[in-house]
Design a protein around this motif. Structure first.
Motif, PDB file in Angstrom:
ATOM      1  N   ALA A   1       0.397  17.552   4.306  1.00 17.95           N
ATOM      2  CA  ALA A   1      -0.188  17.814   5.628  1.00 17.95           C
ATOM      3  C   ALA A   1       0.792  17.558   6.765  1.00 17.95           C
ATOM      4  N   ASP A   2       1.564  16.473   6.712  1.00 17.05           N
ATOM      5  CA  ASP A   2       2.484  16.171   7.805  1.00 17.05           C
ATOM      6  C   ASP A   2       3.537  17.258   7.967  1.00 17.05           C
ATOM      7  N   VAL A   3       4.020  17.794   6.857  1.00 17.89           N
ATOM      8  CA  VAL A   3       5.022  18.865   6.926  1.00 17.89           C
ATOM      9  C   VAL A   3       4.394  20.135   7.486  1.00 17.89           C
ATOM     10  N   ARG A   4       3.152  20.428   7.107  1.00 15.48           N
ATOM     11  CA  ARG A   4       2.481  21.614   7.626  1.00 15.48           C
ATOM     12  C   ARG A   4       2.317  21.527   9.144  1.00 15.48           C
TER      13      ARG A   4
ATOM     14  N   LEU B   1       3.836  24.030  11.929  1.00 20.93           N
ATOM     15  CA  LEU B   1       2.996  24.646  12.949  1.00 20.93           C
ATOM     16  C   LEU B   1       3.598  24.450  14.333  1.00 20.93           C
ATOM     17  N   GLU B   2       4.074  23.248  14.623  1.00 20.71           N
ATOM     18  CA  GLU B   2       4.663  22.995  15.938  1.00 20.71           C
ATOM     19  C   GLU B   2       5.889  23.872  16.170  1.00 20.71           C
ATOM     20  N   GLU B   3       6.752  23.983  15.157  1.00 20.56           N
ATOM     21  CA  GLU B   3       7.935  24.822  15.310  1.00 20.56           C
ATOM     22  C   GLU B   3       7.545  26.296  15.449  1.00 20.56           C
ATOM     23  N   ALA B   4       6.553  26.721  14.665  1.00 17.49           N
ATOM     24  CA  ALA B   4       6.112  28.119  14.726  1.00 17.49           C
ATOM     25  C   ALA B   4       5.600  28.476  16.112  1.00 17.49           C
ATOM     26  N   VAL B   5       4.814  27.597  16.718  1.00 17.20           N
ATOM     27  CA  VAL B   5       4.297  27.856  18.065  1.00 17.20           C
ATOM     28  C   VAL B   5       5.442  27.951  19.062  1.00 17.20           C
TER      29      VAL B   5
ATOM     30  N   ARG C   1      17.392  28.581  14.896  1.00 22.58           N
ATOM     31  CA  ARG C   1      17.602  27.983  13.577  1.00 22.58           C
ATOM     32  C   ARG C   1      17.047  26.572  13.602  1.00 22.58           C
ATOM     33  N   GLY C   2      15.893  26.381  12.985  1.00 23.36           N
ATOM     34  CA  GLY C   2      15.240  25.083  12.971  1.00 23.36           C
ATOM     35  C   GLY C   2      15.071  24.581  11.556  1.00 23.36           C
ATOM     36  N   PRO C   3      14.387  23.465  11.395  1.00 26.82           N
ATOM     37  CA  PRO C   3      14.197  22.899  10.050  1.00 26.82           C
ATOM     38  C   PRO C   3      13.372  23.785   9.132  1.00 26.82           C
ATOM     39  N   HIS C   4      12.533  24.658   9.696  1.00 27.93           N
ATOM     40  CA  HIS C   4      11.650  25.471   8.858  1.00 27.93           C
ATOM     41  C   HIS C   4      11.833  26.974   9.039  1.00 27.93           C
ATOM     42  N   TYR C   5      12.336  27.425  10.196  1.00 28.20           N
ATOM     43  CA  TYR C   5      12.383  28.856  10.477  1.00 28.20           C
ATOM     44  C   TYR C   5      13.723  29.268  11.059  1.00 28.20           C
ATOM     45  N   THR C   6      14.137  30.469  10.696  1.00 26.48           N
ATOM     46  CA  THR C   6      15.314  31.105  11.276  1.00 26.48           C
ATOM     47  C   THR C   6      14.901  32.438  11.884  1.00 26.48           C
ATOM     48  N   VAL C   7      15.352  32.681  13.086  1.00 24.86           N
ATOM     49  CA  VAL C   7      15.142  33.953  13.766  1.00 24.86           C
ATOM     50  C   VAL C   7      16.511  34.427  14.254  1.00 24.86           C
ATOM     51  N   ARG C   8      16.828  35.701  14.010  1.00 23.99           N
ATOM     52  CA  ARG C   8      18.145  36.205  14.389  1.00 23.99           C
ATOM     53  C   ARG C   8      17.997  37.476  15.217  1.00 23.99           C
TER      54      ARG C   8
END
Length: 317
Positions: free
Chosen positions: A119-122, A126-130, A145-152
């Motif tokens: 749950a804590d990772v989810r 969610l915070e990074e996604a927002v 480039r974050g801990p969970h998502y990359t956008v280029r």
């Protein structure tokens, strides 16, 4: 206080959802929720259309505000793609679209074989996604480039005049803290005043708080309870099981421990307007600004007629 109708994507075809939305506006409902699922909770519910197609169609048949209740923008669909879907929805609905988000359920998010984080990772995801979505809604080229998502080199070319508000679903203390800190509003399904208070004290202030409940309209409370138990036995599945069970079959197995009486406790069953008004009052007393009712079963037009004639007029007075 705003009273809305909850479109249940798990139970109705796209055509039925569109018909319900048109009927809801005619009956006097003031807004719409719509669920975002890949699977229904149990096979008896029987549907699960792609929510973004339905949202587009809704823009052509009614003018009610629409909120997803809720979208998980973290695993099944990358937040950069959800950002595009939400921006287009906001354009189609002329600014009346709100993106409700949550940390999701394995039921919908594990379909690509990804791990299901704790749950804590989810919540971190969610915070990074927002944050990614909000950056894309500002226009211009985005690389992240974050801990969970990359956008280029991503850019959204179709954007509304204002970014869609993000309402955050939360049921536990850590999630409510996150909702208050990053949300433009709060989403829940429980008439829990302590959760609303925690949202407001953690940064939510006077931002909108939405909640929803389920009904099973029928000629009698007994028939409504039967329908509720047939279609939504998962309503009695307790605790974190709703987040971690991976398939409708698992929910059906867990629901074997439920009883019709237990499921009915979570519903307003039958056709008594007074019971609907009592349930709405429970949420109002808890501090919610917007309250949404979902029907289960085939008699949704009966619920519309009941609200038009006997529920909404009393609330207006």
């Amino acid at each position: 206080m705003r009273i809305g109708y909850f479109l249940s994507s798990e139970e109705y075809t796209p055509a039925e959802l569109i018909a319900q939305a048109k009927a809801a506006q005619k009956a006097g409902f003031q807004a719409l929720w719509i669920s975002d699922h890949y699977h229904p909770w149990v096979d008896a519910q029987g549907q699960s259309p792609f929510v973004w197609s339905t949202i587009g169609a809704l823009s052509q048949v009614c003018t009610l505000p629409v909120t997803t209740a809720v979208t998980c923008p973290t695993i099944r669909i990358h937040p950069a793609v959800v950002a595009q879907a939400a921006a287009t929805s906001a354009v189609l609905h002329e600014g009346r679209f709100r993106l409700g988000v949550g940390s999701g359920e394995a039921l919908n998010e594990q379909i690509l074989g990804d791990d299901w984080p704790e749950a804590d990772v989810r919540l971190e995801m969610l915070e990074e996604a927002v944050a990614v979505m909000r950056e894309l809604w500002q226009g211009g080229v985005v690389s992240h480039r974050g801990p969970h998502y990359t956008v280029r080199n991503a850019r959204l070319y179709t954007l509304p005049d204002k970014p869609p508000p993000v309402y955050v679903s939360a049921f536990g203390p850590k999630a409510v803290e996150l909702a208050g800190r990053i949300g433009d509003g709060y989403v829940s399904t429980m008439p829990d005043g302590d959760l609303v208070k925690a949202f407001r004290e953690n940064g939510g202030g006077d931002k909108p708080a939405q909640a929803g409940f389920k009904a099973a309209y029928a000629d009698s409370a007994e028939e409504g309870a039967r329908i509720a138990f047939e279609k939504w036995p998962n309503a009695a599945v307790p605790g974190e099981l709703s987040q971690i069970l991976p398939t409708p079959k698992h929910f059906e197995q867990a629901s074997q421990l439920a009883t019709q009486e237990k499921v009915a406790e979570a519903f307003v069953c039958g056709n008594d307007a007074g019971e609907h008004l009592e349930m709405i009052d429970r949420y109002a007393q808890a501090g919610f600004d917007e309250i949404y009712v979902a029907n289960t079963g085939p008699h949704w037009q009966g619920l519309m007629d009941l609200y038009e004639s006997s529920v909404l007029p009393k609330l207006r007075r």
